[in-house]
Design a protein around this motif. Structure first.
Motif, PDB file in Angstrom:
ATOM      1  N   SER A   1       9.002  -0.952  -3.735  1.00  0.00           N
ATOM      2  CA  SER A   1       7.947  -1.987  -3.694  1.00  0.00           C
ATOM      3  C   SER A   1       8.405  -2.963  -2.620  1.00  0.00           C
ATOM      4  O   SER A   1       9.489  -3.272  -2.532  1.00  0.00           O
ATOM      5  CB  SER A   1       7.452  -2.550  -4.807  1.00  0.00           C
ATOM      6  OG  SER A   1       8.563  -3.201  -5.734  1.00  0.00           O
ATOM      7  N   PRO A   2       7.591  -3.656  -1.992  1.00  0.00           N
ATOM      8  CA  PRO A   2       7.755  -4.555  -1.150  1.00  0.00           C
ATOM      9  C   PRO A   2       8.824  -5.950  -1.625  1.00  0.00           C
ATOM     10  O   PRO A   2       9.502  -6.450  -0.975  1.00  0.00           O
ATOM     11  CB  PRO A   2       6.455  -5.207  -0.529  1.00  0.00           C
ATOM     12  CG  PRO A   2       5.466  -4.322  -0.855  1.00  0.00           C
ATOM     13  CD  PRO A   2       5.854  -3.505  -1.913  1.00  0.00           C
TER      14      PRO A   2
ATOM     15  N   ARG B   1       4.335 -10.567  -9.067  1.00  0.00           N
ATOM     16  CA  ARG B   1       3.916  -9.148  -8.854  1.00  0.00           C
ATOM     17  C   ARG B   1       2.551  -9.034  -8.916  1.00  0.00           C
ATOM     18  O   ARG B   1       1.721  -9.708  -9.767  1.00  0.00           O
ATOM     19  CB  ARG B   1       4.779  -8.233 -10.014  1.00  0.00           C
ATOM     20  CG  ARG B   1       6.014  -7.979  -9.922  1.00  0.00           C
ATOM     21  CD  ARG B   1       6.576  -7.438 -11.232  1.00  0.00           C
ATOM     22  NE  ARG B   1       6.118  -6.161 -11.191  1.00  0.00           N
ATOM     23  CZ  ARG B   1       6.195  -5.205 -12.333  1.00  0.00           C
ATOM     24  NH1 ARG B   1       6.900  -5.804 -13.348  1.00  0.00           N
ATOM     25  NH2 ARG B   1       5.576  -4.160 -12.256  1.00  0.00           N
ATOM     26  N   ASP B   2       2.032  -8.077  -8.307  1.00  0.00           N
ATOM     27  CA  ASP B   2       0.607  -7.858  -8.230  1.00  0.00           C
ATOM     28  C   ASP B   2      -0.081  -7.530  -9.518  1.00  0.00           C
ATOM     29  O   ASP B   2       0.390  -6.675 -10.351  1.00  0.00           O
ATOM     30  CB  ASP B   2       0.289  -6.933  -7.358  1.00  0.00           C
ATOM     31  CG  ASP B   2       0.438  -7.108  -5.784  1.00  0.00           C
ATOM     32  OD1 ASP B   2       1.653  -6.942  -5.146  1.00  0.00           O
ATOM     33  OD2 ASP B   2      -0.148  -7.657  -5.273  1.00  0.00           O
TER      34      ASP B   2
ATOM     35  N   TRP C   1       5.700   4.061   7.395  1.00  0.00           N
ATOM     36  CA  TRP C   1       5.115   2.673   7.672  1.00  0.00           C
ATOM     37  C   TRP C   1       5.691   2.045   8.502  1.00  0.00           C
ATOM     38  O   TRP C   1       7.212   1.923   8.600  1.00  0.00           O
ATOM     39  CB  TRP C   1       4.693   2.027   6.406  1.00  0.00           C
ATOM     40  CG  TRP C   1       3.805   2.316   5.366  1.00  0.00           C
ATOM     41  CD1 TRP C   1       3.966   2.938   4.155  1.00  0.00           C
ATOM     42  CD2 TRP C   1       2.174   2.181   5.731  1.00  0.00           C
ATOM     43  NE1 TRP C   1       2.543   3.287   3.715  1.00  0.00           N
ATOM     44  CE2 TRP C   1       1.720   2.634   4.359  1.00  0.00           C
ATOM     45  CE3 TRP C   1       1.542   1.699   6.534  1.00  0.00           C
ATOM     46  CZ2 TRP C   1       0.449   2.706   4.390  1.00  0.00           C
ATOM     47  CZ3 TRP C   1       0.151   1.649   6.338  1.00  0.00           C
ATOM     48  CH2 TRP C   1      -0.508   1.984   5.128  1.00  0.00           C
ATOM     49  N   THR C   2       5.142   1.388   9.721  1.00  0.00           N
ATOM     50  CA  THR C   2       5.954   0.617  10.408  1.00  0.00           C
ATOM     51  C   THR C   2       6.292  -0.795   9.547  1.00  0.00           C
ATOM     52  O   THR C   2       5.962  -0.923   8.211  1.00  0.00           O
ATOM     53  CB  THR C   2       4.983  -0.277  11.419  1.00  0.00           C
ATOM     54  OG1 THR C   2       3.938  -0.891  10.829  1.00  0.00           O
ATOM     55  CG2 THR C   2       4.404   0.876  12.360  1.00  0.00           C
ATOM     56  N   GLN C   3       7.302  -1.670  10.084  1.00  0.00           N
ATOM     57  CA  GLN C   3       8.041  -2.814   9.180  1.00  0.00           C
ATOM     58  C   GLN C   3       6.963  -3.761   8.693  1.00  0.00           C
ATOM     59  O   GLN C   3       6.903  -4.107   7.700  1.00  0.00           O
ATOM     60  CB  GLN C   3       8.916  -3.493  10.110  1.00  0.00           C
ATOM     61  CG  GLN C   3      10.373  -2.782   9.987  1.00  0.00           C
ATOM     62  CD  GLN C   3      10.445  -1.656  11.417  1.00  0.00           C
ATOM     63  OE1 GLN C   3       9.446  -1.523  12.004  1.00  0.00           O
ATOM     64  NE2 GLN C   3      11.553  -1.345  11.618  1.00  0.00           N
TER      65      GLN C   3
ATOM     66  N   ILE D   1       1.016  -1.107   0.124  1.00  0.00           N
ATOM     67  CA  ILE D   1       0.046  -0.171   0.003  1.00  0.00           C
ATOM     68  C   ILE D   1       0.902   1.200  -0.078  1.00  0.00           C
ATOM     69  O   ILE D   1       1.645   1.541   0.880  1.00  0.00           O
ATOM     70  CB  ILE D   1      -0.954   0.187   1.443  1.00  0.00           C
ATOM     71  CG1 ILE D   1      -1.928  -1.248   1.267  1.00  0.00           C
ATOM     72  CG2 ILE D   1      -1.778   1.159   1.239  1.00  0.00           C
ATOM     73  CD1 ILE D   1      -2.702  -1.257   2.310  1.00  0.00           C
ATOM     74  N   LEU D   2       0.695   2.160  -0.963  1.00  0.00           N
ATOM     75  CA  LEU D   2       1.327   3.307  -1.082  1.00  0.00           C
ATOM     76  C   LEU D   2       0.797   4.479  -0.238  1.00  0.00           C
ATOM     77  O   LEU D   2      -0.469   4.590  -0.611  1.00  0.00           O
ATOM     78  CB  LEU D   2       1.533   3.586  -2.605  1.00  0.00           C
ATOM     79  CG  LEU D   2       2.511   4.740  -2.966  1.00  0.00           C
ATOM     80  CD1 LEU D   2       3.946   4.546  -2.623  1.00  0.00           C
ATOM     81  CD2 LEU D   2       2.257   5.192  -4.238  1.00  0.00           C
ATOM     82  N   SER D   3       1.422   5.123   0.682  1.00  0.00           N
ATOM     83  CA  SER D   3       0.874   6.343   1.126  1.00  0.00           C
ATOM     84  C   SER D   3       1.541   7.680   0.682  1.00  0.00           C
ATOM     85  O   SER D   3       2.706   7.792   0.155  1.00  0.00           O
ATOM     86  CB  SER D   3       1.031   6.384   2.597  1.00  0.00           C
ATOM     87  OG  SER D   3       2.540   6.245   3.028  1.00  0.00           O
ATOM     88  N   VAL D   4       0.691   8.601   0.223  1.00  0.00           N
ATOM     89  CA  VAL D   4       1.164   9.888  -0.011  1.00  0.00           C
ATOM     90  C   VAL D   4       0.472  10.897   0.476  1.00  0.00           C
ATOM     91  O   VAL D   4      -0.753  11.091   0.937  1.00  0.00           O
ATOM     92  CB  VAL D   4       0.760  10.110  -1.526  1.00  0.00           C
ATOM     93  CG1 VAL D   4       1.229  11.100  -2.375  1.00  0.00           C
ATOM     94  CG2 VAL D   4       1.210   8.726  -2.519  1.00  0.00           C
ATOM     95  N   GLY D   5       1.392  11.705   0.812  1.00  0.00           N
ATOM     96  CA  GLY D   5       0.741  13.131   1.701  1.00  0.00           C
ATOM     97  C   GLY D   5       0.420  14.342   0.669  1.00  0.00           C
ATOM     98  O   GLY D   5       1.337  14.654  -0.126  1.00  0.00           O
TER      99      GLY D   5
END
Length: 523
Positions: free
Chosen positions: A478-479, A509-510, A264-266, A228-232
């Motif tokens: 990416s993970p 890959r997703d 993000w946390t680990q 999941i990508l977080s963007v401010g």
């Protein structure tokens, strides 16, 4: 006198026809020399004056030999009629073969010529039609290789000794060649050439990110281990799922605040948000609910980094705070060492060292305990925001400087050494070290706005990617370690396929990331 005359008459040197066949200098002739008879005639023939013998000598005037002149003799020219000078030729009908040679010599030359052709060109490339010298005895290339020959009694000619227990290799035309499958160069000749990895020069996905700030000191993009990508964006934080391209609005800080950093946390279960007012908020993305708010900073929090349950935050107030989410206090320790805003912060993979970069051009290394830096590096000549720890070697750190510096520097914190420095030609905004291969990605600002993939430790460029029209201030990976996402003041997020898949496991890959160029709007 009769004996002497009889002895002289037996020497055929006085015959004119014989002298015509000798190579003599011009104006010189042959005469009888009676001073050396002892070496040419038996003792019983040496009598009287003529007993002095006959010999060969030259004179400028016929009939008047001079003892002071030098003596000459004819050269010995051997007969080469019976020599096989062409025995090494690979001709179909060698010219050395003649009817007066004996059968054994002809057979030996033919055998050698056939064997030499077989060794160099293979059994199929031998003589196509029988020649004159093969009529007496014909040997095929297979008979020579299998049974040997008088000229090649060894069956392993041009072949290395096979190691006991080695796997038998298939028979080939070059089996006996020193560069064949059994030769010393077999690995380099027969092994397929490794093709270089191709990195696409265009992004496969572009997301529209309106209100993405063009501020060097902020960190507004992060990719979780749950994909999941977080963007401010301005006062809001948005979540974009790479699995299904779903967009979720996590929070809105209101008109009096703004998002300065996300992390993000680990495990990807919680998201930390740093604000302009100096707060650090913890959010649960599953239910879009704020879990906790922690203070301590006097102004904006521009960088965040997690270490298990410890969250470290860097601020414009020049301090670094350690927040323990299990404790009731806002922070458990405060680190002071920078003389200007802290804009880069990153824990090592073993969670033993924390690297911080500031607008004071310093790179500091902190331990788990203590409030004073263990190491202090001052080689950069501009702000240090870009920081990346190597996942392949403990204590290996990369850092990048701003516009006045433009350098990527490699450090070894275990030995306190500066290992390498590369001038990139542009402001270094971010660094990420690949987990799949030993390579580094850097994003840049003034003046080229490029993305560069570096091969470590040579620090040679693999590829340079362009597309952003503003400074590439934001970077996340990416993970699975194959894709990077970059953000810039042009209000776009671009996804690039840069690294290969992990070698240890086959990561699929997703589906949402494997599509071709797609535009998704985050609004």
């Amino acid at each position: 006198m009769d004996g002497v005359a009889e002895g002289v008459s037996r020497v055929p040197l006085s015959k004119p026809p014989r002298a015509a066949h000798l190579n003599l200098p011009e104006g010189r002739s042959l005469h009888i020399d009676t001073s050396q008879a002892s070496s040419l005639f038996p003792a019983k023939q040496r009598k009287g004056k003529a007993a002095s013998g006959t010999g060969l000598r030259t004179s400028n005037e016929a009939g008047s030999p001079s003892p002071s002149r030098a003596l000459y003799s004819d050269r010995f020219i051997p007969s080469r009629i019976s020599s096989n000078l062409n025995c090494f030729a690979l001709e179909e009908n060698p010219s050395f073969c003649s009817n007066n040679q004996d059968v054994v010599r002809e057979d030996g030359a033919a055998t050698y010529s056939t064997l030499l052709k077989t060794e160099l060109f293979g059994a199929e490339l031998g003589p196509s039609s029988p020649s004159a010298f093969e009529n007496s005895r014909t040997l095929s290339a297979r008979d020579i290789v299998t049974n040997g020959s008088p000229l090649s009694p060894c069956k392993n000619l041009f072949k290395f000794r096979t190691v006991a227990g080695s796997t038998a290799k298939p028979e080939s035309p070059y089996l006996l060649s020193p560069v064949g499958v059994d030769g010393a160069f077999s690995d380099s000749v027969n092994s397929p050439r490794k093709t270089p990895r191709k990195i696409p020069r265009s992004p496969y996905k572009v997301l529209d990110a309106p209100a993405l700030q063009d501020d060097f000191y902020l960190n507004l993009v992060d990719w979780s281990s749950r994909n999941i990508l977080s963007v401010g964006l301005g006062t809001c934080v948005y979540l974009w799922s790479a699995s299904n391209s779903k967009v979720t609005k996590l929070c809105d800080l209101g008109p009096n605040d703004a998002v300065c950093s996300v992390g993000w946390t680990q495990r990807g279960t919680y998201l930390a948000v740093g604000t302009t007012l100096g707060e650090v908020q913890i959010w649960d993305p599953a239910c879009c609910k704020k879990v906790r708010t922690m203070g301590g900073h006097g102004t904006r929090v521009g960088c965040l980094s997690w270490n298990s349950t410890i969250l470290s935050s860097g601020s414009r107030d020049r301090s670094i705070l350690h927040h323990d989410i299990r404790a009731q206090d806002d922070f458990v320790s405060k680190l002071t060492g920078h003389k200007s805003e802290v804009c880069g912060l990153k824990w090592s993979y073993d969670d033993r060292e924390l690297a911080s970069g500031g607008n004071d051009n310093q790179l500091l290394i902190w331990g788990q305990q203590g409030t004073q830096p263990m190491l202090r590096f001052r080689e950069h000549t501009a702000a240090v925001k870009a920081i990346a720890w190597s996942p392949h070697q403990s204590g290996l750190l990369a850092s990048g400087g701003g516009t006045a510096d433009r350098c990527i520097r490699i450090w070894n914190t275990s030995t306190n050494t500066h290992q390498n420095s590369v001038d990139t030609g542009s402001q270094v905004c971010n660094l990420v070290w690949s987990k799949n291969v030993n390579e580094i990605v850097s994003t840049h600002g003034y003046s080229q706005n490029q993305i560069i993939v570096w091969r470590y430790p040579s620090m040679s460029k693999l590829v340079m990617l362009t597309g952003h029209s503003f400074r590439v201030l934001y970077l996340a990976i990416s993970p699975d370690g194959q894709t990077i996402v970059t953000g810039a003041g042009d209000e776009t997020l671009r996804f690039w396929s840069v690294f290969p898949s992990p070698k240890s496991q086959n990561v699929v890959r997703d589906e949402g990331l494997s599509c071709s160029l797609v535009c998704t709007h985050i609004r």
